[in-house]
Design an enzyme around this catalytic site. Structure first.
Site, PDB file in Angstrom:
ATOM      1  N   THR A   1       0.815  -1.210   0.000  1.00  0.00           N
ATOM      2  CA  THR A   1       0.000   0.000   0.000  1.00  0.00           C
ATOM      3  C   THR A   1       0.851   1.263   0.000  1.00  0.00           C
ATOM      4  O   THR A   1       0.635   2.181  -0.794  1.00  0.00           O
ATOM      5  CB  THR A   1      -0.922   0.003   1.237  1.00  0.00           C
ATOM      6  OG1 THR A   1      -1.704  -1.185   1.205  1.00  0.00           O
ATOM      7  CG2 THR A   1      -1.824   1.218   1.254  1.00  0.00           C
TER       8      THR A   1
ATOM      9  N   TYR B   1      12.573  -2.252  -3.852  1.00  0.00           N
ATOM     10  CA  TYR B   1      12.152  -3.181  -2.796  1.00  0.00           C
ATOM     11  C   TYR B   1      12.492  -4.621  -3.197  1.00  0.00           C
ATOM     12  O   TYR B   1      12.993  -5.411  -2.392  1.00  0.00           O
ATOM     13  CB  TYR B   1      10.630  -3.067  -2.579  1.00  0.00           C
ATOM     14  CG  TYR B   1      10.222  -2.163  -1.445  1.00  0.00           C
ATOM     15  CD1 TYR B   1      10.528  -0.811  -1.463  1.00  0.00           C
ATOM     16  CD2 TYR B   1       9.514  -2.663  -0.362  1.00  0.00           C
ATOM     17  CE1 TYR B   1      10.133   0.023  -0.428  1.00  0.00           C
ATOM     18  CE2 TYR B   1       9.121  -1.835   0.675  1.00  0.00           C
ATOM     19  CZ  TYR B   1       9.437  -0.500   0.632  1.00  0.00           C
ATOM     20  OH  TYR B   1       9.051   0.309   1.665  1.00  0.00           O
TER      21      TYR B   1
ATOM     22  N   GLU C   1      -6.701  14.566   3.245  1.00  0.00           N
ATOM     23  CA  GLU C   1      -5.551  14.801   2.360  1.00  0.00           C
ATOM     24  C   GLU C   1      -5.998  14.926   0.903  1.00  0.00           C
ATOM     25  O   GLU C   1      -5.572  15.837   0.176  1.00  0.00           O
ATOM     26  CB  GLU C   1      -4.549  13.651   2.502  1.00  0.00           C
ATOM     27  CG  GLU C   1      -3.837  13.687   3.841  1.00  0.00           C
ATOM     28  CD  GLU C   1      -2.865  12.546   4.069  1.00  0.00           C
ATOM     29  OE1 GLU C   1      -1.953  12.702   4.884  1.00  0.00           O
ATOM     30  OE2 GLU C   1      -3.019  11.481   3.435  1.00  0.00           O
TER      31      GLU C   1
ATOM     32  N   ARG D   1     -10.771  12.883  13.549  1.00  0.00           N
ATOM     33  CA  ARG D   1     -11.007  12.318  14.884  1.00  0.00           C
ATOM     34  C   ARG D   1      -9.695  11.757  15.451  1.00  0.00           C
ATOM     35  O   ARG D   1      -8.907  11.152  14.752  1.00  0.00           O
ATOM     36  CB  ARG D   1     -12.046  11.190  14.776  1.00  0.00           C
ATOM     37  CG  ARG D   1     -12.484  10.597  16.090  1.00  0.00           C
ATOM     38  CD  ARG D   1     -13.794   9.873  15.906  1.00  0.00           C
ATOM     39  NE  ARG D   1     -13.687   8.770  14.973  1.00  0.00           N
ATOM     40  CZ  ARG D   1     -13.355   7.523  15.287  1.00  0.00           C
ATOM     41  NH1 ARG D   1     -13.098   7.202  16.534  1.00  0.00           N
ATOM     42  NH2 ARG D   1     -13.272   6.585  14.367  1.00  0.00           N
TER      43      ARG D   1
ATOM     44  N   ASP E   1      -1.070  -3.510   9.017  1.00  0.00           N
ATOM     45  CA  ASP E   1      -2.475  -3.100   8.973  1.00  0.00           C
ATOM     46  C   ASP E   1      -3.444  -4.248   9.200  1.00  0.00           C
ATOM     47  O   ASP E   1      -4.576  -4.012   9.638  1.00  0.00           O
ATOM     48  CB  ASP E   1      -2.793  -2.448   7.617  1.00  0.00           C
ATOM     49  CG  ASP E   1      -2.230  -1.035   7.498  1.00  0.00           C
ATOM     50  OD1 ASP E   1      -1.454  -0.633   8.388  1.00  0.00           O
ATOM     51  OD2 ASP E   1      -2.565  -0.349   6.521  1.00  0.00           O
TER      52      ASP E   1
ATOM     53  N   THR F   1       2.993   3.158   8.071  1.00  0.00           N
ATOM     54  CA  THR F   1       4.116   2.407   7.493  1.00  0.00           C
ATOM     55  C   THR F   1       5.268   2.176   8.483  1.00  0.00           C
ATOM     56  O   THR F   1       5.708   1.034   8.646  1.00  0.00           O
ATOM     57  CB  THR F   1       4.622   3.129   6.229  1.00  0.00           C
ATOM     58  OG1 THR F   1       3.589   3.019   5.258  1.00  0.00           O
ATOM     59  CG2 THR F   1       5.902   2.529   5.703  1.00  0.00           C
TER      60      THR F   1
ATOM     61  N   HIS G   1      17.120  31.470  13.914  1.00  0.00           N
ATOM     62  CA  HIS G   1      16.376  32.604  13.376  1.00  0.00           C
ATOM     63  C   HIS G   1      16.790  32.940  11.960  1.00  0.00           C
ATOM     64  O   HIS G   1      17.980  32.841  11.656  1.00  0.00           O
ATOM     65  CB  HIS G   1      16.616  33.811  14.286  1.00  0.00           C
ATOM     66  CG  HIS G   1      15.819  35.008  13.910  1.00  0.00           C
ATOM     67  ND1 HIS G   1      14.459  35.085  14.125  1.00  0.00           N
ATOM     68  CD2 HIS G   1      16.200  36.171  13.304  1.00  0.00           C
ATOM     69  CE1 HIS G   1      14.026  36.257  13.676  1.00  0.00           C
ATOM     70  NE2 HIS G   1      15.057  36.930  13.179  1.00  0.00           N
TER      71      HIS G   1
HETATM   72  P1  FAD Z   1       0.549  -3.443   2.903  1.00  0.00           P
HETATM   73  O1  FAD Z   1       1.580  -2.430   2.588  1.00  0.00           O
HETATM   74  O2  FAD Z   1      -0.837  -3.158   2.519  1.00  0.00           O
HETATM   75  O3  FAD Z   1       1.031  -4.790   2.207  1.00  0.00           O
HETATM   76  C1  FAD Z   1       0.239  -5.942   2.187  1.00  0.00           C
HETATM   77  C2  FAD Z   1       0.625  -6.739   0.956  1.00  0.00           C
HETATM   78  O4  FAD Z   1       0.089  -8.056   1.073  1.00  0.00           O
HETATM   79  C3  FAD Z   1       0.043  -6.168  -0.339  1.00  0.00           C
HETATM   80  O5  FAD Z   1       1.089  -5.920  -1.253  1.00  0.00           O
HETATM   81  C4  FAD Z   1      -0.915  -7.255  -0.844  1.00  0.00           C
HETATM   82  O6  FAD Z   1      -0.927  -7.362  -2.260  1.00  0.00           O
HETATM   83  C5  FAD Z   1      -0.297  -8.512  -0.215  1.00  0.00           C
HETATM   84  N1  FAD Z   1      -1.227  -9.619   0.010  1.00  0.00           N
HETATM   85  C6  FAD Z   1      -2.418  -9.589   0.646  1.00  0.00           C
HETATM   86  N2  FAD Z   1      -2.934 -10.833   0.748  1.00  0.00           N
HETATM   87  C7  FAD Z   1      -2.042 -11.675   0.158  1.00  0.00           C
HETATM   88  C8  FAD Z   1      -2.006 -13.096  -0.031  1.00  0.00           C
HETATM   89  N3  FAD Z   1      -2.954 -13.894   0.447  1.00  0.00           N
HETATM   90  N4  FAD Z   1      -0.945 -13.615  -0.695  1.00  0.00           N
HETATM   91  C9  FAD Z   1       0.054 -12.824  -1.175  1.00  0.00           C
HETATM   92  N5  FAD Z   1       0.066 -11.488  -1.006  1.00  0.00           N
HETATM   93  C10 FAD Z   1      -0.961 -10.918  -0.335  1.00  0.00           C
HETATM   94  N6  FAD Z   1       1.125   5.569   6.454  1.00  0.00           N
HETATM   95  C11 FAD Z   1       2.084   6.432   6.835  1.00  0.00           C
HETATM   96  O7  FAD Z   1       2.902   6.092   7.692  1.00  0.00           O
HETATM   97  N7  FAD Z   1       2.179   7.679   6.279  1.00  0.00           N
HETATM   98  C12 FAD Z   1       1.335   8.099   5.311  1.00  0.00           C
HETATM   99  O8  FAD Z   1       1.444   9.230   4.825  1.00  0.00           O
HETATM  100  C13 FAD Z   1       0.325   7.199   4.862  1.00  0.00           C
HETATM  101  N8  FAD Z   1      -0.511   7.559   3.880  1.00  0.00           N
HETATM  102  C14 FAD Z   1      -1.452   6.671   3.428  1.00  0.00           C
HETATM  103  C15 FAD Z   1      -2.284   7.068   2.395  1.00  0.00           C
HETATM  104  C16 FAD Z   1      -3.242   6.205   1.920  1.00  0.00           C
HETATM  105  C17 FAD Z   1      -4.130   6.644   0.791  1.00  0.00           C
HETATM  106  C18 FAD Z   1      -3.358   4.899   2.487  1.00  0.00           C
HETATM  107  C19 FAD Z   1      -4.389   3.939   1.974  1.00  0.00           C
HETATM  108  C20 FAD Z   1      -2.517   4.499   3.517  1.00  0.00           C
HETATM  109  C21 FAD Z   1      -1.549   5.384   3.997  1.00  0.00           C
HETATM  110  N9  FAD Z   1      -0.694   5.027   5.040  1.00  0.00           N
HETATM  111  C22 FAD Z   1       0.253   5.921   5.466  1.00  0.00           C
HETATM  112  C23 FAD Z   1      -0.805   3.720   5.702  1.00  0.00           C
HETATM  113  C24 FAD Z   1       0.277   2.741   5.179  1.00  0.00           C
HETATM  114  O9  FAD Z   1       0.221   2.693   3.769  1.00  0.00           O
HETATM  115  C25 FAD Z   1       0.040   1.362   5.769  1.00  0.00           C
HETATM  116  O10 FAD Z   1      -0.018   1.461   7.171  1.00  0.00           O
HETATM  117  C26 FAD Z   1       1.160   0.381   5.398  1.00  0.00           C
HETATM  118  O11 FAD Z   1       1.319   0.288   4.008  1.00  0.00           O
HETATM  119  C27 FAD Z   1       0.843  -1.006   5.978  1.00  0.00           C
HETATM  120  O12 FAD Z   1       1.817  -1.921   5.585  1.00  0.00           O
HETATM  121  P2  FAD Z   1       1.526  -3.489   5.655  1.00  0.00           P
HETATM  122  O13 FAD Z   1       2.854  -4.150   5.411  1.00  0.00           O
HETATM  123  O14 FAD Z   1       0.775  -3.828   6.864  1.00  0.00           O
HETATM  124  O15 FAD Z   1       0.521  -3.794   4.448  1.00  0.00           O
END
Ligand code: FAD
Length: 461
Positions: free
Chosen positions: A42, A99, A184, A207, A305, A313, A438
């Site tokens: 994400t 990555y 945003e 909130r 998440d 992130t 400053h």
């Molecule tokens: P993700 O990054 O969502 O990764 C999960 C991965 O698992 C995905 O690539 C998906 O394809 C894969 N997947 C799912 N199920 C399977 C499966 N069964 N088999 C194989 N692959 C699978 N956070 C910040 O800190 N700062 C910000 O400014 C910010 N802005 C954001 C803006 C938006 C619009 C959104 C939606 C989120 C934002 N976030 C921000 C939140 C942040 O993106 C998430 O908290 C973070 O990406 C979570 O990481 P994760 O590793 O938990 O999951």
């Protein structure tokens, strides 16, 4: 070591999963990571990074306006949405490739497939029609944006993922929800000239943030022409030849070319075998974990998440690293969720670390509030009638700074640095003894002499 194919199998190649896989591999574990989409998840592809780049683009609208006061002429300047989308996508694709390369370098094996858990140690790889085994499984599948399925016509709406591939910039957008994502995108659309309305069932936007942040951002958005409707929501959506019509619960009709649902996210915990493997989910579908991110199935862990703890992130990354260190680094690590800084890349920008005034007053008997609301230097020459807000929430008994909240340009950059001091337990006296730099806006943080309020619980009761 154990008769399993892998020591660790990570499901999901987003921020958390990739970090866990890399660190575990660097600890010497045999690691595989399955990703059904592009690597990066994400944040890289549909969240923080493209959103921040869009917000950066939005800032040019104001910078161009302001530049006139500084002697520039900007006639004929125009914005082109397809160029932005194309260039941002190219950049996020590039980041995704980085990555992938870093994973490869760490020695973790990347498997491009959807993974489904068959039992506590077996994972089926759907696109390869085979199963593998692992001693530990880490669920890092993230979350997904949702439409409100209770709203008739919701299928005409879009979610945040869709924005990054929209071929045309909508002329009018209605945003349902006033959390950070909705706020945003409201700022982004409005800066590009889209007529923007936010509708929110609560009584104030954002909130959970400090009330001064909520009100300052609200006022700043309205100054930019964004219409914010509180205490109401969209009850139905109709598609007409002239566009979409959202009917609010109050009966009000809201015309739009796009209706964005920004009403929160659903953990990706369904349909890949979690309950069958003994992994408990909460009522919202989030994976339930202990402080070491361990699920109710002892050898299955979950981070990011999908656990719906603090959906950011850097938190997912910390959690991933902590699991890798716990399982393969010889030291159990629990993530500390206190003093995690957060930003809202709205127009105006806001950022925060530590306790809000409201939480501090509910927790501590004595709280001092220091606040500066001032017009930054450049705004005077630019003729921009906007003030910056900085606030320190201080424990009145110990003088320790409990929270720092800022609205204005570069708030996120300022709060990231202030977060170090807050986390270290800096006192207000430490801030005061720091010599100002400053002329900056940040010098206000070390020059707030008199409290705006001295809250004492005995006196308040
Ligand atoms: P993700 O990054 O969502 O990764 C999960 C991965 O698992 C995905 O690539 C998906 O394809 C894969 N997947 C799912 N199920 C399977 C499966 N069964 N088999 C194989 N692959 C699978 N956070 C910040 O800190 N700062 C910000 O400014 C910010 N802005 C954001 C803006 C938006 C619009 C959104 C939606 C989120 C934002 N976030 C921000 C939140 C942040 O993106 C998430 O908290 C973070 O990406 C979570 O990481 P994760 O590793 O938990 O999951």
């Amino acid at each position: 070591m154990t008769g399993f194919d892998y020591d660790l199998f990570v499901i999901g190649g987003g921020s958390g999963g990739v970090r866990a896989a890399r660190v575990a591999a660097e600890h010497g574990a045999k690691v595989a990571i399955a990703e059904e989409d592009k690597v990066g998840g994400t944040c890289v592809l549909r969240g923080c990074v493209p959103k921040k780049l869009f917000a950066h683009s939005a800032h040019f609208a104001e910078a161009l306006e302001d530049s006139v006061g500084f002697g520039w002429s900007v006639e004929g300047v125009r914005f082109d949405w397809p160029t932005l989308v194309r260039n941002v996508t190219a950049d996020t694709d590039y980041l995704s490739s980085i990555y992938t390369r870093n994973l490869d370098r760490s020695g973790a094996e990347l498997i491009r497939s959807r993974a489904v858990i068959e039992d506590a140690h077996t994972i089926r790889l759907e696109s390869e029609s085979r199963a593998v085994t692992a001693r530990y499984i880490l669920v890092a599948t993230g979350g997904s944006p949702k439409l409100d399925s209770a709203v008739p016509g919701h299928e005409h709406g879009i979610v945040s993922d869709d924005i990054f591939t929209m071929p045309l910039l909508p002329k009018r957008v209605l945003i349902v929800g006033a959390g950070f994502v909705g706020i945003e995108f409201a700022g982004i659309f409005a800066a590009f000239g889209t007529e923007t309305t936010v509708i929110h069932r609560g009584d104030e936007i954002l909130r959970g943030f400090d009330m001064d942040i909520r009100r300052s951002v609200h006022a700043g958005m309205e100054r930019r022409g964004i219409s914010i409707i509180m205490g109401d929501t969209v009850a139905s959506i109709e598609k007409t030849p002239a566009g979409l019509v959202g009917t609010a619960r109050s009966g009000r009709k809201l015309n739009a070319d796009a209706i964005l649902f920004a009403i929160g996210r659903t953990p990706n915990s369904g349909a890949f075998g979690l309950p069958e493997a003994g992994v408990a989910l909460d009522a919202n579908g989030a994976v339930v974990v202990d402080e070491f991110s361990r699920t109710s199935a002892g050898n299955i862990y979950a981070i990011g998440d999908v656990t719906n703890r603090l959906c950011l992130t850097p938190v997912a990354i910390r959690e991933g690293e902590a699991v890798a260190d716990t399982l393969f680094g010889g030291r159990p690590v629990a993530v500390d969720y206190r003093n995690v800084p957060e930003a809202v890349f709205s127009q105006p920008e806001a950022a925060t670390v530590g306790l809000t005034e409201e939480v501090a007053k509910a927790t501590f008997p004595a709280v001092d509030i220091y606040k500066a609301v001032f017009k930054p230097l450049a705004n005077r020459v630019a003729g921009r009638d906007e003030r910056m807000m900085m606030k320190l929430v201080v424990d009145g008994s110990t003088d320790r700074v409990l929270g720092c909240h800022i609205v204005g340009d570069h708030a996120s950059e300022l709060v990231q640095v202030a977060a170090i001091a807050v986390r270290m337990g800096a006192t207000k006296a430490d801030f005061d003894q720091t010599v100002a730099l400053h002329p900056t806006a940040a010098e206000e943080l070390v020059t707030m002499r008199k409290p705006a309020e001295r809250f004492r619980r005995e006196a308040a009761e």
